[in-house]
Design an enzyme around this catalytic site. Structure first.
Site, mmCIF file in Angstrom:
data_model
loop_
_atom_site.group_PDB
_atom_site.id
_atom_site.type_symbol
_atom_site.label_atom_id
_atom_site.label_comp_id
_atom_site.label_asym_id
_atom_site.label_seq_id
_atom_site.Cartn_x
_atom_site.Cartn_y
_atom_site.Cartn_z
ATOM 1 N N LYS A 25 3.352 15.829 -39.581
ATOM 2 C CA LYS A 25 2.552 17.021 -39.268
ATOM 3 C C LYS A 25 2.241 17.771 -40.562
ATOM 4 C CE LYS A 25 2.773 21.051 -36.134
ATOM 5 N NZ LYS A 25 3.592 21.740 -35.109
ATOM 6 N N SER A 33 1.285 22.553 -30.734
ATOM 7 C CA SER A 33 0.465 22.445 -31.910
ATOM 8 C C SER A 33 0.526 21.083 -32.615
ATOM 9 C CB SER A 33 0.874 23.523 -32.908
ATOM 10 O OG SER A 33 2.190 23.329 -33.348
ATOM 11 N N SER A 54 5.822 22.954 -29.178
ATOM 12 C CA SER A 54 4.801 22.210 -29.924
ATOM 13 C C SER A 54 5.080 20.743 -30.174
ATOM 14 C CB SER A 54 4.541 22.886 -31.268
ATOM 15 O OG SER A 54 3.617 23.920 -31.085
HETATM 16 N N1 GLN Z 1 2.011 26.956 -28.066
HETATM 17 C C1 GLN Z 1 3.042 27.809 -28.566
HETATM 18 C C2 GLN Z 1 2.450 28.894 -29.417
HETATM 19 O O1 GLN Z 1 1.291 28.931 -29.545
HETATM 20 C C3 GLN Z 1 4.074 27.005 -29.287
HETATM 21 C C4 GLN Z 1 3.780 26.733 -30.700
HETATM 22 C C5 GLN Z 1 4.835 25.963 -31.389
HETATM 23 O O2 GLN Z 1 5.810 25.511 -30.777
HETATM 24 N N2 GLN Z 1 4.678 25.847 -32.692
HETATM 25 O O3 GLN Z 1 3.151 29.690 -29.962
#
Ligand code: GLN
Length: 487
Positions: free
Chosen positions: A79, A154, A178
């Site tokens: 990532k 994400s 994410s």
């Molecule tokens: N979708 C969640 C957010 O927008 C989780 C993001 C993540 O785990 N980095 O915060």
């Protein structure tokens, strides 16, 4: 034989017997990227030449009879919020567009030390904020099962890469889901370890008290191998506390001595019927295979989402304060004739996307004098009570099972303009982050022709239990090594 369908164990055997060379495997994966990625857009940068050179070096080691590492010749995707020395590391933000990492993240270094080959850096929501990968400043990744749908976020690029055979395994980061939500949307296995299990050194911070790095893989055993390689204390991250105390044998125990809890109010309004059905079928399947499943309550778990979005925005506003366009690669210079406040306002409006700006503003508010007690401190206090509720539940059961996300992968654009609806897609994943519990998502079937994920959550630092449960489930369901249809 399709080289790209081999698991880590099978790859290692083929290398050992001389049936395959690392170069052949890496070339097969790079070909797959060349043929498909213009459509899927999982990668922000492909490190093809480096990967081929590394493969050649590994092959020559093998010829010399050197002992191969645990992930010898395993093609991985990383990532883009994880630093790899000498490579661009953008966190999918314009403000880091030209940032070249001066050092390598501990997790990435451990993969390299174990013999893994990095194929490239994957797309994500900017600074890991989002659930669809649409918040990337550079491109929108598509779900390989249906190009009109999102891969989740994400870590959407990582999940899409693994699902489409553009990588065998990948690293993602999980602050509120994410890793698990994109894994579920793309039909893969995704693990969020307990906070403190895996070093965050070299991870671009989103919310430092919640961020954890973990694997996305096509099956539980492969996820375990990556986890085992990256886990454990690191002097560069003093929040890493415990060494691993279990090995792969945990994956062979079946449901033996494992009591599984299902939340009484596991379902939420507006949830996809297809997902509800799959969860019920999964419960039945476990019972038919002599697992003990009981209903439990975690009364305050439903407050997690509200608490999460207060803690996260607060930490985001503080973590993102360092980006002023001068440091870290945007290459701007400050001209003394401009007021510094005007300058930073202008540069940050240019360099940060809408969601990042929204969270910086919200966080500045929740931390501000007069409001911090009402929001931030209250959220921290409630966070503790949720952890206590889970502790009580884990006196009755060993793991908790439920859906990873309320829906299957949604259509591109469907939730993009509506942040609150987007936040709701994290409803089942954030409790594990808020209560600091390890959690693993794995595919449990299909609805609307798209993969559905189920999630096992365990007590803090008991990754062994969730791995045991996930491996047992994978075994009885026969669902693993899912790869999307050829594009
Ligand atoms: N979708 C969640 C957010 O927008 C989780 C993001 C993540 O785990 N980095 O915060």
């Amino acid at each position: 034989m399709d080289i790209k369908l081999l698991t880590i164990n099978q790859l290692q055997q083929a290398y050992g017997s001389g049936e395959l060379s690392v170069e052949a495997v890496i070339s097969a994966y790079l070909d797959s990227i060349t043929h498909q990625d213009s459509k899927i857009k999982a990668y922000l940068e492909v490190l093809g030449d480096k990967a081929v050179k590394q493969a050649e070096a590994l092959d020559s080691k093998l010829r010399k009879g050197e002992k191969p590492g645990k992930l010898f010749g395993v093609p991985v995707a990383i990532k883009d919020n994880l630093c790899l020395q000498g490579s661009k590391t953008t966190a999918a933000s314009k403000i880091l567009e030209n940032y070249i990492a001066p050092y390598t993240a501990t997790t990435v270094q451990r993969l390299l030390n174990a013999g893994a080959v990095v194929l490239g850096k994957t797309n994500m929501d900017e600074f890991a904020m989002g659930s669809s990968c649409e918040n990337s400043a550079f491109q929108k990744t598509k779900n390989p099962w249906d190009l009109k749908r999102v891969p989740g976020g994400s870590s959407g690029g990582s999940a899409a890469a693994v699902a489409s055979q553009e990588a065998l395994v990948a690293l993602g980061s999980d602050t509120g889901g994410s890793i698990r939500q994109p894994a579920s949307f793309c039909g893969q296995v995704g693990l969020k370890p307990t906070y403190g299990r895996v070093s965050r050194y070299g991870l671009i911070a989103m919310a430092s008290s919640l961020d954890q790095i973990g694997p996305i893989a096509r099956n539980v055993a492969d996820a375990f191998k990556v986890y085992q390689t990256i886990a454990g204390p690191d002097p560069n991250d003093t929040t890493t506390v415990k060494a691993l105390t279990f090995d792969e044998a945990a994956l062979q125990k079946g449901f033996k001595n494992l009591k599984i809890g299902i939340l009484k109010d596991a379902y939420v309004e507006g949830m996809d019927e297809g997902v509800v059905e799959k969860i019920q079928e999964a419960k039945k399947l476990m019972q038919e295979n002599s697992a003990e499943v009981i209903e439990i309550e975690v009364p305050r778990a439903k407050l997690s989402l509200a608490i999460y979005y207060i803690i996260v925005t607060s930490e985001v506003s503080s973590n993102l304060a360092r980006y002023d366009g001068i440091r870290y690669g945007m290459g701007k210079t400050f001209n003394e004739s401009e007021n510094f406040l005007d300058y930073t306002t202008r540069i940050r409006a240019e360099g940060l996307g809408e969601e990042a700006q929204r969270r910086v503003l919200l966080g500045a508010y929740t931390l501000s004098k007069g409001y911090a007690d009402r929001y931030y401190h209250k959220a921290l206090a409630l966070q503790k009570s949720i952890a206590k509720d889970f502790e009580a539940a884990f006196k009755k059961v060993d793991v908790v099972f439920g859906p990873t996300a309320p829906t299957v992968a949604f259509k591109l654009g469907e939730k993009f303009g509506d942040p609150l609806t987007m936040y709701l897609s994290d409803i089942f994943t954030v409790p594990a982050n808020i209560a600091n519990l390890p959690a693993i998502s794995l595919p449990i079937g299909f609805a609307h022709k798209m993969p559905v994920g189920g999630q096992f959550v365990g007590p803090s630092f008991r990754e062994d239990l969730i791995f045991q449960a996930a491996a047992a489930y994978e075994n009885i369901s026969g669902i693993s090594n899912l790869v999307s249809a050829k594009i």
